[in-house]
Design a protein around this motif. Structure first.
Motif, PDB file in Angstrom:
ATOM      1  N   TYR A   7      14.800  17.194  75.417  1.00 29.74           N
ATOM      2  CA  TYR A   7      15.960  18.048  75.176  1.00 29.74           C
ATOM      3  C   TYR A   7      15.562  19.180  74.231  1.00 29.74           C
ATOM      4  O   TYR A   7      14.536  19.100  73.545  1.00 29.74           O
ATOM      5  N   LEU A  25      23.730  13.039  71.706  1.00 32.82           N
ATOM      6  CA  LEU A  25      24.407  14.206  72.258  1.00 32.82           C
ATOM      7  C   LEU A  25      25.890  14.122  71.912  1.00 32.82           C
ATOM      8  O   LEU A  25      26.546  13.131  72.227  1.00 32.82           O
ATOM      9  N   ASN A  27      29.720  16.470  71.449  1.00 32.10           N
ATOM     10  CA  ASN A  27      30.507  17.700  71.521  1.00 32.10           C
ATOM     11  C   ASN A  27      31.983  17.315  71.416  1.00 32.10           C
ATOM     12  O   ASN A  27      32.308  16.161  71.093  1.00 32.10           O
ATOM     13  N   ASN A  28      32.864  18.255  71.702  1.00 31.24           N
ATOM     14  CA  ASN A  28      34.288  17.964  71.527  1.00 31.24           C
ATOM     15  C   ASN A  28      34.851  17.019  72.576  1.00 31.24           C
ATOM     16  O   ASN A  28      36.010  16.609  72.482  1.00 31.24           O
ATOM     17  N   THR A  29      34.042  16.617  73.563  1.00 25.58           N
ATOM     18  CA  THR A  29      34.520  15.671  74.583  1.00 25.58           C
ATOM     19  C   THR A  29      34.053  14.242  74.314  1.00 25.58           C
ATOM     20  O   THR A  29      34.474  13.325  75.015  1.00 25.58           O
ATOM     21  N   LYS A  54      31.064  15.986  79.397  1.00 23.87           N
ATOM     22  CA  LYS A  54      29.994  16.880  79.841  1.00 23.87           C
ATOM     23  C   LYS A  54      28.887  16.924  78.801  1.00 23.87           C
ATOM     24  O   LYS A  54      29.101  16.622  77.625  1.00 23.87           O
ATOM     25  N   CYS A  55      27.731  17.286  79.258  1.00 25.70           N
ATOM     26  CA  CYS A  55      26.583  17.480  78.381  1.00 25.70           C
ATOM     27  C   CYS A  55      26.382  18.983  78.209  1.00 25.70           C
ATOM     28  O   CYS A  55      26.438  19.735  79.182  1.00 25.70           O
ATOM     29  N   ASP A  56      26.173  19.427  76.980  1.00 23.21           N
ATOM     30  CA  ASP A  56      26.051  20.866  76.718  1.00 23.21           C
ATOM     31  C   ASP A  56      24.680  21.426  77.052  1.00 23.21           C
ATOM     32  O   ASP A  56      24.454  22.623  76.949  1.00 23.21           O
ATOM     33  N   TYR A  57      23.742  20.564  77.456  1.00 22.12           N
ATOM     34  CA  TYR A  57      22.374  21.009  77.668  1.00 22.12           C
ATOM     35  C   TYR A  57      21.985  20.870  79.134  1.00 22.12           C
ATOM     36  O   TYR A  57      22.128  19.804  79.731  1.00 22.12           O
ATOM     37  N   ASP A  58      21.511  21.957  79.709  1.00 21.14           N
ATOM     38  CA  ASP A  58      21.015  21.906  81.076  1.00 21.14           C
ATOM     39  C   ASP A  58      19.687  21.160  81.117  1.00 21.14           C
ATOM     40  O   ASP A  58      18.945  21.120  80.139  1.00 21.14           O
ATOM     41  N   ASN A 104      22.504  20.625  85.966  1.00 18.36           N
ATOM     42  CA  ASN A 104      23.141  19.919  84.861  1.00 18.36           C
ATOM     43  C   ASN A 104      24.050  18.823  85.392  1.00 18.36           C
ATOM     44  O   ASN A 104      24.282  18.720  86.597  1.00 18.36           O
ATOM     45  N   THR A 106      27.696  16.320  84.638  1.00 19.62           N
ATOM     46  CA  THR A 106      28.920  16.013  83.922  1.00 19.62           C
ATOM     47  C   THR A 106      29.371  14.622  84.354  1.00 19.62           C
ATOM     48  O   THR A 106      28.828  14.036  85.290  1.00 19.62           O
TER      49      THR A 106
END
Length: 325
Positions: A7, A25, A27-29, A54-58, A104, A106
């Motif tokens: 990553y 990992l 985030n707001n989710t 979801k993941c913020d990183y591709d 990516n 989700t």
């Protein structure tokens, strides 16, 4: 560690005593954890425990690398490089070529547990053949295996639904004793290589269903609409009219995205909402039934008991007792 996949640097990570790496990992989710093990040079295993949307990183595109994903729980959505979307659920196996395919991921159900194996062809071909030579075994040709996996469009896009032929391997990877983990990894990866050597990508196990972004967005909007209006009842025909989508496409696409029918999804969401209200509010059973979309308290109690094996009043009593401890 001979890492072939990682990553970005700003992702929090811990290096463990066994030399594995845990990525955190968030985030707001929600939050997710990925544990990475090196098996052989060019081959790595990842354990995914995701509780986020979801993941913020591709994914980092790596040339000559095959990605194998096995879902043990939940659901994963993969966006491919031609902007098509594909889904796998519990017991499903997918195989992609990382450089050309998945961009990516989700998680439509907000949780996903699974195992991924990355095989970098040039590195792994050398390391596996060194092992084969030391054991007086035939050579392993990963380049040939990769070519056999390609379909008529020279793509590796493979999905095996309910992959009974191979799921025992991933079950054993999940339950392996900690002290024998390193040996399990090596044995099970060799089993998977043997399995891949018998596959012909032109002999399709299951034709993947692809969806485009506008279709996926429509289905996600419908799901959001249903949850925001959970006290109301909508027919397939009404939803079809509101969102300008055919009834057949609505039913098919919703089931592929969320792994269940609209009716089952709505019923499950209502039961979870009711359980939450019973635990956190003093609302009457009648009020909770109405907020959960049930006009009949009797039907609500019957469905609740089927779901939780308890009547709503008993469920509330037990939850309150537990909270007081």
């Amino acid at each position: 560690m001979d890492i072939i996949y990682y990553y970005p640097d700003d992702v929090k990570r811990n290096i463990n005593e066994d030399n594995s790496i845990t990525y955190i990992l968030s985030n707001n989710t929600g939050e997710g954890f990925v544990k990475q093990y090196n098996v052989f040079s060019g081959i790595e295993i990842f354990y995914h425990s995701m509780h986020l949307e979801k993941c913020d990183y591709d994914k980092i595109p790596i040339k000559d690398t095959i990605e194998i994903n096995f879902c043990t729980e939940g659901r994963i959505e993969s966006e491919l490089n031609d902007r098509k979307y594909i889904y796998i659920g519990k017991g499903d196996l997918s195989i992609f070529e990382l450089f050309h395919e998945a961009i990516n991921s989700t998680f439509p159900l907000n949780h996903y547990h699974g195992i991924s194996i990355l095989i970098n062809i040039p590195k792994a071909n050398i390391s596996l053949n060194n092992i084969a030579k030391s054991m007086d075994l035939p050579n392993i040709n990963l380049y040939k295996i990769r070519n056999n996996l390609k379909n008529d469009n020279s793509q590796i896009r493979f999905i095996i639904r309910n992959a009974k032929e191979i799921n025992h391997i991933f079950e054993e990877l999940n339950s392996a004793p900690k002290e024998l983990l390193e040996y399990y990894f090596k044995l099970k990866v060799l089993e998977i290589i043997l399995f891949l050597s018998k596959i012909d990508g032109k002999s399709i196990f299951d034709t993947p269903k692809y969806y485009y972004k506008n279709q996926v967005n429509t289905i996600k909007n419908i799901k959001e609409f249903l949850t925001e209006n959970i006290s109301k009842n909508y027919t397939i025909k009404e939803l079809s009219s509101i969102f300008n989508i055919s009834e057949s496409s609505l039913k098919e696409c919703f089931k592929d995205v969320y792994g269940t029918t609209i009716y089952s999804f709505t019923r499950s969401y209502r039961m979870d909402l009711a359980a939450k209200l019973l635990s956190t509010t003093n609302d009457t059973i009648l009020d909770i039934a109405l907020k959960s979309g049930y006009k009949s308290p009797g039907k609500f109690s019957s469905n609740f008991k089927t779901e939780f094996n308890l009547l709503p009043s008993d469920y509330r009593k037990i939850k309150k007792q537990n909270n007081q401890k």
